[in-house]
Design a protein around this motif. Sequence first.
Motif, PDB file in Angstrom:
ATOM      1  N   ASP A  19       0.828  -1.204   0.000  1.00 24.25           N
ATOM      2  CA  ASP A  19       0.000   0.000   0.000  1.00 24.25           C
ATOM      3  C   ASP A  19       0.862   1.254   0.000  1.00 24.25           C
ATOM      4  O   ASP A  19       0.574   2.224  -0.700  1.00 24.25           O
ATOM      5  N   VAL A  20       1.923   1.250   0.796  1.00 22.07           N
ATOM      6  CA  VAL A  20       2.820   2.407   0.848  1.00 22.07           C
ATOM      7  C   VAL A  20       3.452   2.641  -0.520  1.00 22.07           C
ATOM      8  O   VAL A  20       3.485   3.769  -1.024  1.00 22.07           O
ATOM      9  N   ALA A  63       3.717  12.993   0.665  1.00 19.66           N
ATOM     10  CA  ALA A  63       2.959  11.748   0.819  1.00 19.66           C
ATOM     11  C   ALA A  63       3.628  10.840   1.851  1.00 19.66           C
ATOM     12  O   ALA A  63       2.951  10.202   2.668  1.00 19.66           O
ATOM     13  N   MET A  64       4.944  10.784   1.830  1.00 13.43           N
ATOM     14  CA  MET A  64       5.678   9.989   2.814  1.00 13.43           C
ATOM     15  C   MET A  64       5.469  10.542   4.223  1.00 13.43           C
ATOM     16  O   MET A  64       5.191   9.787   5.169  1.00 13.43           O
ATOM     17  N   VAL A  65       5.625  11.856   4.359  1.00 17.12           N
ATOM     18  CA  VAL A  65       5.488  12.481   5.674  1.00 17.12           C
ATOM     19  C   VAL A  65       4.097  12.251   6.242  1.00 17.12           C
ATOM     20  O   VAL A  65       3.930  11.949   7.437  1.00 17.12           O
ATOM     21  N   THR A  66       3.083  12.389   5.383  1.00 14.75           N
ATOM     22  CA  THR A  66       1.703  12.212   5.846  1.00 14.75           C
ATOM     23  C   THR A  66       1.481  10.798   6.364  1.00 14.75           C
ATOM     24  O   THR A  66       0.787  10.590   7.365  1.00 14.75           O
ATOM     25  N   GLN A  67       2.078   9.808   5.699  1.00 11.43           N
ATOM     26  CA  GLN A  67       1.925   8.426   6.161  1.00 11.43           C
ATOM     27  C   GLN A  67       2.695   8.171   7.453  1.00 11.43           C
ATOM     28  O   GLN A  67       2.262   7.399   8.303  1.00 11.43           O
ATOM     29  N   ALA A 110      -2.836  14.688   0.193  1.00 15.62           N
ATOM     30  CA  ALA A 110      -4.064  13.947  -0.119  1.00 15.62           C
ATOM     31  C   ALA A 110      -3.758  12.486  -0.413  1.00 15.62           C
ATOM     32  O   ALA A 110      -4.473  11.586   0.043  1.00 15.62           O
ATOM     33  N   VAL A 111      -2.693  12.241  -1.184  1.00 18.19           N
ATOM     34  CA  VAL A 111      -2.325  10.856  -1.491  1.00 18.19           C
ATOM     35  C   VAL A 111      -1.882  10.124  -0.221  1.00 18.19           C
ATOM     36  O   VAL A 111      -2.298   8.992   0.034  1.00 18.19           O
ATOM     37  N   GLY A 112      -1.039  10.771   0.579  1.00 21.27           N
ATOM     38  CA  GLY A 112      -0.567  10.130   1.805  1.00 21.27           C
ATOM     39  C   GLY A 112      -1.672   9.871   2.806  1.00 21.27           C
ATOM     40  O   GLY A 112      -1.595   8.919   3.593  1.00 21.27           O
TER      41      GLY A 112
END
Length: 226
Positions: A19-20, A63-67, A110-112
Motif C-alpha cells: 500500500d505504501v 505523501a511519505m510524511v503524511t503516512q 491527499a495521497v498520503g
Amino acid sequence: MPDFLKSAFTPSAEISATDVALRLIIAVLLGGAVAWVYRRARGPAASQGSFPGTLVLLAVLIAMVTQVIGDNVARAFSLVGALSIVRFRTVVRDTQDTAYVIFAVVVGMAVGAHNLWVAGLGLIVVAVAAWLVGRTTGSGIAPTPAWLLAVRLGLGPEPETLLGATLDSHLAKRTLISIETARQGAALDLVYEVRLGGTAEALLREVHRLEGVQGASLKLRGADGE
C-alpha cells in the motif's frame, strides 16, 4: 475506484508495504501532473531549471510524511521541529510559483492521507483554473528569459559611467544584484540580472570593446540552479 486501489486508500492502523509503495507511485504520477500543469501554464521560459522536478519530489515527500505522521499528534510536532531546521537559499521569484509549491504539497498530503479523489479532482480543477488565469491575465505567455551578466572592471571610472549607456542600448531591463572586489582589490566583479533587448552576442561584443573591461560572461538564469 478499482479494487486494487480501494485497499491502499482505506484508513487502517497498519499499512502494508504494498500500500505504501502504491501510494508513493501515485504521488509520483500526480506530482508529474502538477509539473506538467506548471509547464503548460507558465510557459517554457518561466519553467526552466529544476523547479518542475522539485514539484514532483515535493508531492512524493509530503505523501511519505503524511503516512509517517498518521493520527499521531506527537509525531506530527516532532516532524515539524525536525523540518524547521531546513533552510533554502533559492528564492521563488514569482508568486504563482509559490502557488504551485502549495499545489504539490496538498496533492502529496491527499495521497498520503488516502484521499485519492481529493488529489485527482483537485488536480483537474487547479489545471482548469491555471489555464483560465493564463488566458485572462496573459501569465501563460512566456516572458523574456532572465540572464546573468557578469562583468569584471579595472579600478577607475564608476561602473555606471562606463557601462550604463552600452547596457541600456542592448537591454530591456537590468538590475545590479552583486558587486565585489577581485584580484586583491585591483578589480571589481559586477553581476546584473538582465532582460535582453537584442542578441547576447551583440551585447558581449560591445561590452568587451569598452576600455577598462577585463572580462564579461552571460548565462541564462536558472541554467545551473541559480
